[in-house]
Motif scaffolding. Sequence first.
Motif, PDB file in Angstrom:
ATOM      1  N   MET A 148      31.681  37.782  30.862  1.00  4.44           N
ATOM      2  CA  MET A 148      32.260  37.087  32.014  1.00  4.44           C
ATOM      3  C   MET A 148      33.610  37.677  32.386  1.00  4.44           C
ATOM      4  N   ALA A 149      34.446  37.957  31.385  1.00  4.28           N
ATOM      5  CA  ALA A 149      35.776  38.488  31.686  1.00  4.28           C
ATOM      6  C   ALA A 149      35.643  39.839  32.376  1.00  4.28           C
ATOM      7  N   GLY A 171      31.796  35.509  26.582  1.00  4.24           N
ATOM      8  CA  GLY A 171      33.212  35.618  26.920  1.00  4.24           C
ATOM      9  C   GLY A 171      33.547  36.996  27.459  1.00  4.24           C
ATOM     10  N   PHE A 216      34.387  39.226  36.049  1.00  3.29           N
ATOM     11  CA  PHE A 216      35.232  38.587  37.050  1.00  3.29           C
ATOM     12  C   PHE A 216      36.609  39.213  37.140  1.00  3.29           C
ATOM     13  N   LEU A 217      36.967  40.066  36.200  1.00  2.43           N
ATOM     14  CA  LEU A 217      38.236  40.760  36.330  1.00  2.43           C
ATOM     15  C   LEU A 217      38.040  42.119  36.978  1.00  2.43           C
TER      16      LEU A 217
END
Lengths: 320, 305
Positions: free
Chosen positions: B253-254, B250, B257-258
Motif C-alpha cells: 500500500m505504501a 503495509g 500510494f506514495l
Amino acid sequence: MAESRPRAAGSAVAWWRAFRQVRHEARGESLAGLLFVGPAVLLFLTFNAYPIVRGLVIAFSDYRYLVPDHAPFNAVDNWYEMVRDRVFWQSFGRSLQYTAIYFVLNFVLAFFVAVLISQIGQAREAGVYRVMAYLPVILPAAIALLVWRQFLNPEFGYIAVLLKGLFGSEVAKVLRDARAVVPTLAVIAAWKAMGSNVLLLLVGLYSINSELYEAAAIDGAGWWRRLMHITIPLLLPTFTVIFVLAAGVLGEAEASLIYYGLTDAGPEGAGRLVGRYAYEVAFLQGDLRWGYAAAINLTVGLTSMAISGLVFRALRSGRM
Amino acid sequence: MANSATVVPVLTLRRRTLGEVGYAWYERYRGGVAARLLLWLLLLYFLAPIIWTIASSLKTRAELFQATPSFITLNPTLANYQYALKRLTGFEIFFRNSLIVTLGATALQTVLATLAGYGFARLRFRGRDLIFYTMVMLIFVPRAGGLMAQYELMSFLHLRNSLTGLILAFSAGLAVPVFIMRQAFLNLPPDFEDAALIDGCNRFQAFWYVMAPMATGAMMVVALFEFIRVWGEYLFTLTMIDQRELFTLGIGMAMQFLGVSMEFGEFTSYGAQAAAFVMASAPVAAFFLATQRWFVRGLMEGLKF
C-alpha cells in the motif's frame, strides 16, 4: 501479586543472582527442560539475541556493506565523526522535539481519557470506550500514516478544508510549512500509541481501592483534591512505565519513512528524524555505512535509556 | 430544609415529562453527563480519522469531490471497493502474504512461548533462571545495528525475500511473550498439576491437559499482541523483501500510494484508497474485536503488557 513487567535494574539483579547460583543447582529435569524451553531459546538466540550483540560490535567499526570485506574495527572514530556531523545534530534535535511533543500529548490525553472511563459505572459502556480508545493501536502503521496523510492533505484533506473554513487560506498553509513537519508526525504517532497508555492507566485506576475515595469524600475532599492526592500519587508507577516507553520513540524511523516515502525527507528535509537518518545512512546512501549508522543508533538508544533512568529516579524520590 | 419543598415537585415534573423509561435512563446516567460529553469529545480525536476513512470508502464519486466534504455519507455505495479490487493490482497477493506471515508467526510464537513459559515457571533444571533472565536483560540492550545484523544473518541463511524468513524472524521476539507466559503459570496454583503427576501423568500430559487450558487468557494476550505487531510491521519487512510478489499489505500500500514504484500505474481516487485502507485493516480489527474480552481481562489480571 508478583512483579508483572520486566524492569531493567530489577532484571539485572535477578540475572546476577541466577548467575551466582547456577553452579549449585541440581540437574533436576534436564531433559524435560530442554524439550520445553529449547525450541524457544534456540529461535530467540538465532534471530534476536545474536543480531543485538552483533549490532553492538558493528557500531565500533567502519563497516561499509557495499565495499566487499570492508569492516575494520575503528574504536570510537564513528563518534569523532558524529560530533562534527551537522545532519546528525539537526536530526537529533528534531527527534528530541518529536519525543517531547509525543510524550506530552500522549500522556495528558491518555490520562484524562482513562480517568473519565474509570468513572463510568456501567461495565458494558466502559468496555465499548476501552475498545474505541484502543482501535488506533491495532491499525497497521502504514495504513494509519496513509490515512492521516489523506486527512491532512493540504489541498483536499478534511483538516485543510476545516482550517480554510474557520481561519482562511493563510492559516491552512501551515500544512505545507517545514516547521509543522515534526509536530505533525508527533501528533500522528501519539494518536496511534495513546490507546495502550489508556489501558495501562486503567489497569492502575481500577486497582485503586475505592474506599480511599469514600474516606476522602467524607473528609470533604472535592473531585480535584481526590485526583491530586489519591489518584496521581497511586498512579506514579504507571506514569513511570509510560515515561520509559515514550523515551523509546527517540530513535523512531518508521513514521517519517512511511509519511514521506523513502526518497523524500519532507519539506526542507524537516522529516529527517535521527532514526530515519540512521536508516538512510545504512540502507539508502553511498556505500551503505553500517558502522556509522549503528553508532548513531547506539547513541540514540543510550540517550533514551539515560532519559528514562533519570525520570525513573525522579518519580521514585517524589513518591515519598 | 427549605429546599426539600422545591425538590419534590421538580422530580415529579421530570418523571412526568420524561416518562417512566426515560426517567429510569435519567436516573442511571445522571451525574455522568458532563463526564460523558468530555469523554466523547476526546474519543472523537481517536476515532475521527477512522470514521472519516470508512465514510469516504462508502461515498459516491459526487460526494467525494464536493467543495465542502461531508463527514459522513447518506447513500452508501460499495463501488469504491469494487474499483479498488479491480485497479489495485496485487492486492490479493499482498493480502495473502500478510495473512500467511501473520498467522504463521502468531501460531509459532504462541506455541513456543507457552512451552517455554511453562518450562521456566514449573520445571527445575540447571541454568533455568540464568537463561530466563538473560532473555529479559536483552530487552534493555539498545538495538544499535540490529537491523543491519539481521540483514546480514538473513542473507547468510538465504531467508531474505522469503515469507518463511519473515515468520521465523517475527516469532523470535520471544522475550516479552515468554515473560508473560511464565508469569501466568507462576500465578496458577501448583496443586492441580501435582495431583495430575501423582495420578500418573507425565510432564507433558500435565502441561497439556491440566496447566495449558488454564492459561488460555495469557495465550490470547500473547497471540493478540503478535498478530497486531506482525500485521502492522513495516520497516523490517521493507528491508528484507525486494520482490513485489512477496510484499505484505503495509509495504504494498505504501509503495502504491506514495508513488514510489511506477509499475502500479496511477491510482489516486480518494474513495478507492479509503476502501483499500479499510480492507487492509479489517482482519486485524476483526481479530481484536473477537479476542478483546480475553485481552482486557488479561490486562486487568496484571499482565501489563
